[in-house]
Scaffold this active site. Sequence first.
Site, PDB file in Angstrom:
ATOM      1  N   SER A 135       0.862  -1.175   0.000  1.00  0.00           N
ATOM      2  CA  SER A 135       0.000   0.000   0.000  1.00  0.00           C
ATOM      3  C   SER A 135       0.899   1.224   0.000  1.00  0.00           C
ATOM      4  CB  SER A 135      -0.886  -0.025   1.245  1.00  0.00           C
ATOM      5  OG  SER A 135      -1.613   1.178   1.359  1.00  0.00           O
ATOM      6  N   LYS A 161      -1.234  -1.124  -4.323  1.00  0.00           N
ATOM      7  CA  LYS A 161      -2.402  -0.300  -3.989  1.00  0.00           C
ATOM      8  C   LYS A 161      -1.927   1.127  -3.812  1.00  0.00           C
ATOM      9  CE  LYS A 161      -4.726   0.076   0.463  1.00  0.00           C
ATOM     10  NZ  LYS A 161      -5.373  -0.733   1.524  1.00  0.00           N
TER      11      LYS A 161
END
Length: 369
Positions: A135, A161
């Site tokens: 992420s 992400k």
Amino acid sequence: MKLERIEVRRLTLPLQTPFETSFSRTEVKQFLLVSASADGVTGLGECVADVDPFYLPETNETVLHVLRDFLAPIALGLEIAHPRDLLPAFARVRGHQMAKAALEMAVFELWARREREPLWRVLGGRSGEIQSGVSIGLQRDDAALVESVAREVAAGYRRVKIKIKPGRDRALVEAVRERFPELPLMVDANCAYTLADAERLAELDRFSLMMIEQPLGWDDIVDHAALSKRLRTAICLDESIHGEDDARRALELGACRIVNVKVGRVGGFAGALAVHDLCRARGVPVWCGGMLESGIGRLANVHLQTLPGFVLPGDTSASARYFEEDLVDPPVVVTPRGTIAVPERPGIGHDVVWSRVERATDFREDWRA
Ligand code: OSB
Ligand code: MG
């Protein structure tokens, strides 16, 4: 099993780089670590609450209060036949999932250590390895983001992400897609949009994203169901899922096609297993989210992800992305193939470096049976 002692510490660890989302910017990680002891064995549970209530309503202070005054007395009075008994025993306390999870996870880890089994075995998982994703927070500009993505792709991560917010969405996704046309890519909005933004969000459809995570309100399911009808991209819910009932309602209303499971958000491992089982029975993929955990919470997530419904790479990445020195030895590492080895030793399966835990601790309190 009867618990003899529960201890809570507050720890502070500096982050390697600040982590910025639509709701906050985190430079140091301050969190509570719960220990549960019985029969001379201790288990650990890392709490995912933060100093502020900007992700979800709980904070370190509310967790401490609820543990001290409500959850610890219940747990210390309970004859524990299995750690899955804790979540139902806590039911009278409404909400406070992060507080429940931290204590319940400590009891699960204690249980695994007592049985001399790795945590994955107690959870019903398997050995081997799990697939790792990253992420990436909001960066200074699109070029800096593309550079960060390039670094993680080169390190081997299986999916990326990126965080978005209104005004920092389309152009940023376009820049990453242009450079990485085939990359398994997704976005996370952390509740930054409303239904009025549906058209803007639909513009993301052309970038073949795996999913868009939590575009709307933290406690919403109904608006997500309406938005879902206007997007081709799958919606994944994070903040909105506080347990099995939320997951069932979300799936029944068509609010999401994928679920992010965070142990701390659903009240512990029992809640995570219940969401996992429900989704699996309905053919809905799940993956495991992260909360910038130290190695203790990070390893708990590794064990959970050995369950069969975790068919997508999660947000569990290498310790070194977050901390110069993790609290566990060895730290969590990721192979060049983007995988993490599942520990075989008892409990979380890596040594806890207590000297580092002590150094990071600025507050502690304990309660006895
Ligand atoms: O929404 O998944 C989220 C971190 C803090 C709070 C919420 C989220 C996140 C992340 C980071 O995306 C996941 C991680 O690297 O641990
Ligand atoms: Mg999220």
